[in-house]
Scaffold this active site. Structure first.
Site, PDB file in Angstrom:
ATOM      1  N   SER A 156      52.730-101.089  13.460  1.00 47.47           N
ATOM      2  CA  SER A 156      53.525-100.733  14.625  1.00 47.47           C
ATOM      3  C   SER A 156      53.071 -99.380  15.119  1.00 47.47           C
ATOM      4  CB  SER A 156      55.011-100.684  14.242  1.00 47.47           C
ATOM      5  OG  SER A 156      55.793-100.104  15.267  1.00 47.47           O
ATOM      6  N   TYR A 169      62.477 -98.533   9.238  1.00 51.60           N
ATOM      7  CA  TYR A 169      61.407 -99.319   9.844  1.00 51.60           C
ATOM      8  C   TYR A 169      60.123 -98.495   9.940  1.00 51.60           C
ATOM      9  CZ  TYR A 169      58.858-102.217  13.184  1.00 51.60           C
ATOM     10  OH  TYR A 169      57.887-102.986  13.799  1.00 51.60           O
ATOM     11  N   LYS A 173      56.450 -99.287   8.098  1.00 54.91           N
ATOM     12  CA  LYS A 173      55.191 -99.499   8.812  1.00 54.91           C
ATOM     13  C   LYS A 173      54.152 -98.425   8.478  1.00 54.91           C
ATOM     14  CE  LYS A 173      56.285-103.364  10.694  1.00 54.91           C
ATOM     15  NZ  LYS A 173      55.597-104.613  10.263  1.00 54.91           N
TER      16      LYS A 173
END
Length: 246
Positions: A156, A169, A173
């Site tokens: 990401s 998150y 990533k």
């Protein structure tokens, strides 16, 4: 137990090179579903992995003609045992993937880290990081034995930067970036491990962060042809790269 459901595949011929077997996790919706449909449209055999049999049945109904598509059900990438079962099953069926796209992912609800429930944090890490590691653990030996294979780990932009309220998150990533680069140094010639940022796409996960403004961005269906073209062009020379879909 993992199971395999067979269905007819894409009506179009392979657009470039020989047909590939492409395994994609998290095909029930969003990027995974759009990419699976695009790979099938291009004439490649898809090994689609998800937990929802009902959703997989719907996808199967949309496919017709071409090579066989094996949608593997009862696969939770968070379960090492479950992934191991699937790897053994595909090996027995002589369907070891040429390309694996580790797409299955989870995101936390927007919150400060001290307000993110421990269970939610665990879900993000177990899906995004452990799930990716589980797939590599059991499929890399099969690729190494065959002396070729590409594994694409979905990263990401937030795996290369940071944002408030999505710390779990972002951390997962960033971990994908480091995990991919490290494993790239472990694999022999013929294998490539690539971290791939999809860019900003209007998915349920984006909507959970951006709200209604997520609709300003490209749809998964608009994204998929660009992603498929890029993924299919990868070679062992791309081992260790951190790339972005343009």
């Amino acid at each position: 137990m993992a199971s395999v459901v067979k269905a007819a595949g894409a009506s179009e011929k392979v657009m470039a090179g020989a047909a590939k077997t492409v395994m994609i996790t998290g095909v029930s919706r969003g990027l995974g579903r759009a990419l699976a449909m695009e790979m099938a449209r291009r004439g490649h055999s898809v090994v689609g992995c998800a937990r929802s049999q009902e959703t997989l049945d719907c996808i199967l109904n949309e496919l017709s003609g071409g090579p066989s598509h094996h949608f593997v059900t009862a696969l939770d990438v968070r379960s090492n045992t479950n992934v191991e079962e699937v790897a053994k099953l595909l090996m027995e069926k002589k369907r070891v993937p040429d390309i694996i796209v580790n797409n299955a992912g989870a995101i936390n609800k927007n919150n400060k880290i001290w307000e993110v429930p421990a269970e939610e944090f665990d879900t993000v890490m177990d899906t995004n990081v452990k799930g990716t590691a589980n797939v590599m653990r059991h499929f890399l030996p099969l690729m190494i034995e065959r002396e070729e294979g590409i594994i694409v780990n979905l990263s990401s932009g937030w795996g290369r930067s940071a944002a408030a309220d999505v710390a779990p998150y972002c951390a997962s990533k960033w971990a994908i970036e480091g995990l991919s680069r490290s494993v790239a140094k472990e694999v022999p010639p013929g294998i490539a491990i690539v971290a791939l940022s999809p860019g900003v796409v209007n998915t349920d996960m984006l909507a959970s962060c951006f709200g209604c403004t997520a609709a300003m961005y490209q749809t998964p269906e608009a994204w998929a042809p660009k992603a498929a073209k890029m993924i299919l062009s990868l070679t062992s020379a791309d081992n260790g790269a951190s790339l972005s879909v343009q």
